[in-house]
Design a protein around this motif. Structure first.
Motif, PDB file in Angstrom:
ATOM      1  N   ASN A  42       1.169  -1.165  -0.085  1.00 28.43           N
ATOM      2  CA  ASN A  42       0.037  -0.009  -0.060  1.00 28.43           C
ATOM      3  C   ASN A  42       1.014   1.262  -0.030  1.00 28.43           C
ATOM      4  N   PRO A  45      -0.039   9.196   0.766  1.00 27.04           N
ATOM      5  CA  PRO A  45       0.734  10.213   1.015  1.00 27.04           C
ATOM      6  C   PRO A  45       0.374  10.731   2.436  1.00 27.04           C
ATOM      7  N   SER A  48       2.595  14.637   8.119  1.00 30.78           N
ATOM      8  CA  SER A  48       2.761  14.484   9.599  1.00 30.78           C
ATOM      9  C   SER A  48       3.708  13.947  10.021  1.00 30.78           C
ATOM     10  N   GLY A  59       2.311  10.952  12.182  1.00 31.12           N
ATOM     11  CA  GLY A  59       0.972  11.132  12.595  1.00 31.12           C
ATOM     12  C   GLY A  59       0.075  10.643  11.722  1.00 31.12           C
ATOM     13  N   GLU A  61      -3.732   8.773  10.490  1.00 29.29           N
ATOM     14  CA  GLU A  61      -5.231   8.780  10.838  1.00 29.29           C
ATOM     15  C   GLU A  61      -5.611   7.396  11.061  1.00 29.29           C
ATOM     16  N   GLN A  65      -5.806   2.393   5.820  1.00 25.52           N
ATOM     17  CA  GLN A  65      -5.023   1.177   5.431  1.00 25.52           C
ATOM     18  C   GLN A  65      -3.478   1.126   6.080  1.00 25.52           C
ATOM     19  N   THR A  66      -3.009   2.391   5.870  1.00 23.15           N
ATOM     20  CA  THR A  66      -1.745   2.347   6.586  1.00 23.15           C
ATOM     21  C   THR A  66      -1.346   1.906   7.762  1.00 23.15           C
ATOM     22  N   VAL A  95      -7.757   8.294  -2.569  1.00 21.55           N
ATOM     23  CA  VAL A  95      -7.868   6.972  -2.583  1.00 21.55           C
ATOM     24  C   VAL A  95      -7.443   6.161  -1.339  1.00 21.55           C
ATOM     25  N   THR A  96      -7.946   5.104  -1.057  1.00 16.78           N
ATOM     26  CA  THR A  96      -7.685   4.304   0.112  1.00 16.78           C
ATOM     27  C   THR A  96      -7.430   2.803  -0.306  1.00 16.78           C
ATOM     28  N   GLY A  97      -6.407   2.288   0.545  1.00 19.02           N
ATOM     29  CA  GLY A  97      -6.278   0.856   0.425  1.00 19.02           C
ATOM     30  C   GLY A  97      -7.346   0.114   1.167  1.00 19.02           C
ATOM     31  N   LYS A 105     -15.324   8.483   4.977  1.00 24.55           N
ATOM     32  CA  LYS A 105     -14.491   9.008   3.791  1.00 24.55           C
ATOM     33  C   LYS A 105     -15.405   8.652   2.233  1.00 24.55           C
ATOM     34  N   LYS A 115      -1.801   1.324  -5.471  1.00 22.79           N
ATOM     35  CA  LYS A 115      -1.568   2.753  -5.354  1.00 22.79           C
ATOM     36  C   LYS A 115      -0.560   3.232  -6.240  1.00 22.79           C
TER      37      LYS A 115
END
Ligand SMILES: Cc1cc2nc3c(=O)[nH]c(=O)nc-3n(C[C@H](O)[C@H](O)[C@H](O)COP(=O)(O)O)c2cc1C
Length: 220
Positions: A42, A45, A48, A59, A61, A65-66, A95-97, A105, A115
């Motif tokens: 994955n 960007p 933080s 930092g 969220e 997925q990260t 976009v998200t994994g 979202k 990605k």
């Protein structure tokens, strides 16, 4: 500036009190690669972070997925894009994994499993960790998570990671040294949701290992 500490200017002048929607004053953007449960990478960007010694604090969220990947698999890479890569970073902004996309979202984001392809970037094998590096990034870190601390309201987490290896394009080094030459390195800066190149050099510190001479600072 006030003339003396005894006579501070009135609190209301010249600034105004504002409530900005974000507090992203301006930090380098980076691309963090982690490993998904199925073994694929994955890439997300982020901006933080801070670094002291070999340690980084990111930092992240809580809904991404990260962070889910890092809670289960402690290896990551960070790729620092230069200013000319801002479009690739922006292509990953919504976009998200995560699949399905978290409800908060859903209006703006969509899921994508690849990605790297989404951004038009190239995965490059790492030496010490499973997640790949981003070939196009002139500065790349391989790192391992040492601690993850939930944020106060649990909407984010603080990831402390130890940098295990640094890879640099020779073009950003002071020739013949291990020093990143900041006059050759143009980090992408993310400020209040706008992207910037690093701009004009203004000065440097006497301790800089890359400067040719002491800075022209009048300390008086
Ligand atoms: C320039 C930029 C900086 C960002 N900075 C952060 C950040 O510091 N931390 C974070 O968790 N998300 C940050 N985001 C948002 C995540 O990239 C975004 O939520 C993404 O969907 C996360 O992907 P993932 O769910 O696959 O991990 C940033 C996005 C952009 C475009």
């Amino acid at each position: 500036m006030a003339d003396s500490p005894e006579q501070p200017v009135p609190a209301s002048e010249p600034h105004v009190v504002v409530t900005p929607s974000v507090l992203y004053v301006g930090t380098p953007a980076y691309l963090v690669a982690t490993t998904n449960p199925d073994g694929t990478p994955n890439l997300a960007p982020a901006s933080s972070y801070w670094a002291l010694g070999q340690m980084l604090v990111l930092g992240l969220e809580a809904e991404g997925q990260t962070i889910a990947n890092l809670l289960d698999r402690d290896e990551l890479t960070l790729g620092f894009p230069s200013g000319d890569l801002w479009r690739a970073v922006a292509r990953l902004a919504y976009v998200t994994g995560r699949d399905p996309v978290p409800p908060a979202k859903a209006a703006r984001y969509r899921h994508t499993p690849d990605k790297f392809a989404e951004a038009g970037l190239t995965p490059q094998l790492s030496d010490l960790v499973a997640p790949p590096r981003v070939l196009e990034c002139a500065l790349q870190f391989e790192a391992r998570v040492r601690r993850i601390t939930p944020g106060l309201d649990r909407s984010y987490a603080m990831v402390e990671a130890e940098v295990l290896r640094v890879h640099a394009d020779p073009a950003i080094l002071k020739p013949g040294t291990d020093h990143i030459d900041p006059t050759r390195w143009d980090p992408l800066v993310y400020s209040f949701r706008h992207f910037f190149s690093r701009g004009t050099e203004l000065g440097w510190l006497p301790s800089s290992p890359t400067a040719e001479e002491d800075p022209p600072i009048d300390a008086g």
